[in-house]
Scaffold this motif. Structure first.
Motif: not given
Length: 313
Positions: A209-212, A272-274, A277-282
């Motif tokens: 369930h990584l995409s959720e 990947v469930g994020i 975008m700022a959180q993903f980059y971090k």
């Protein structure tokens, strides 16, 4: 062929399915050889990965290998270990004949109830296996012993004499013991009853369930545990918090998606469930010391490899 100036276009990562030679031993080991004078990275120079850990041993010649973080040229007698699902690619580095042993194994299958407390010492989450390569490079005696054990496993798998399964299992455990006792890191805090089997359903749920959105409440329901007990128990078993584990798995999946080259960075983040975008980059930069864009460019081009090649030569 000059490996520094050869071109290599990357199109996708091949997720290799390993067919075990003996399903009960959960391993595959074989010799690869090339006597042709051609050498250097092929075109295309493809990446591949597999869930099994891989040991490489060079018997003759030179082998070039690139991983996510490094580039190495292996010489006769050298040993290298690659962690589970770690993208890598190799090539014949010189005109000399090349002989190598490739040893792929599901390490966790070689731990029983009595040795399970040591499984964390070889965890990809807390102690990446690639760090053991520093041990092989700095300690010739350990490298030679590891070389001999892997060759023993290969010879036993070829001969298949009575009891070869016992001999291989013993050699695998001796290889792990060799690495454990000679590593500089402090594993003492990890050597205790891990309870990994208790949290296995939660780990499987996370993978599926990584995409959720994945919440602590979901895990409590899966394991039938209270909120606060689950938080403490998960960290004790896995060595990191539940949130850090989920983020680690998300970033690992993101790395694989970026390597395919099919999705934009935003699409990868969503996949990947994020959703932020700022959180993903971090998170991505925390795990890779570079942005997703830099990671994609580095892994798809020769530009990041050339200085390493120059240093290796």
């Amino acid at each position: 062929m000059d490996p520094i100036h050869s071109t290599s276009t990357f199109t996708e990562i091949v997720n290799e399915e390993v067919i075990y030679q003996n399903p009960l031993l959960f391993l595959k080991i074989w010799e690869m050889s090339s006597d042709t004078p051609q050498f250097g990275p092929p075109t295309p120079w493809r990446w591949h990965s597999h869930m099994q850990v891989e040991f490489l041993v060079v018997i003759e010649g030179q082998l070039g290998i690139q991983t996510k973080h490094d580039y190495t040229v292996m010489a006769p007698g050298d040993v290298m270990v690659l962690g589970s699902s770690q993208p890598h690619r190799t090539y014949k580095h010189s005109a000399d004949a090349l002989r190598q042993i490739v040893f792929q194994i599901d390490l966790k299958q070689h731990f029983d109830l009595s040795t399970m407390p040591y499984l964390h010492c070889f965890s990809e989450l807390t102690h990446p296996l690639e760090q053991f390569n520093e041990l092989f490079q700095s300690n010739d005696a350990v490298k030679q012993a590891a070389y001999n054990l892997i060759m023993q496993i290969y010879e036993e798998s070829q001969s298949r004499k009575i009891g070869y399964e016992l001999a291989i299992s013993a050699a695998v455990k001796n290889l792990l013991l060799l690495m454990l006792r000679n590593d500089n890191r402090d594993f003492s805090a990890l050597v205790e009853d891990s309870g990994i089997s208790r949290v296995r359903p939660a780990l499987d749920f996370i993978d599926e369930h990584l995409s959720e959105r994945i919440s602590v409440e979901d895990m409590c329901s899966v394991l039938n545990l209270s909120y606060h007990y689950f938080i403490k128990y998960f960290k004790k078993v896995m060595g990191i918090s539940f949130v850090d584990y989920v983020n680690y798995k998300r970033i690992k999946k993101a790395e694989r998606l970026l390597l395919t080259g099919d999705l934009s960075i935003m699409e990868v983040s969503f996949e990947v469930g994020i959703l932020n975008m700022a959180q993903f980059y971090k998170l991505f930069k925390r795990h890779n010391q570079c942005s997703p864009k830099e990671f994609k460019q580095r892994m798809r081009s020769q530009s990041g490899l050339t200085p390493l090649l120059a240093q290796a030569d």
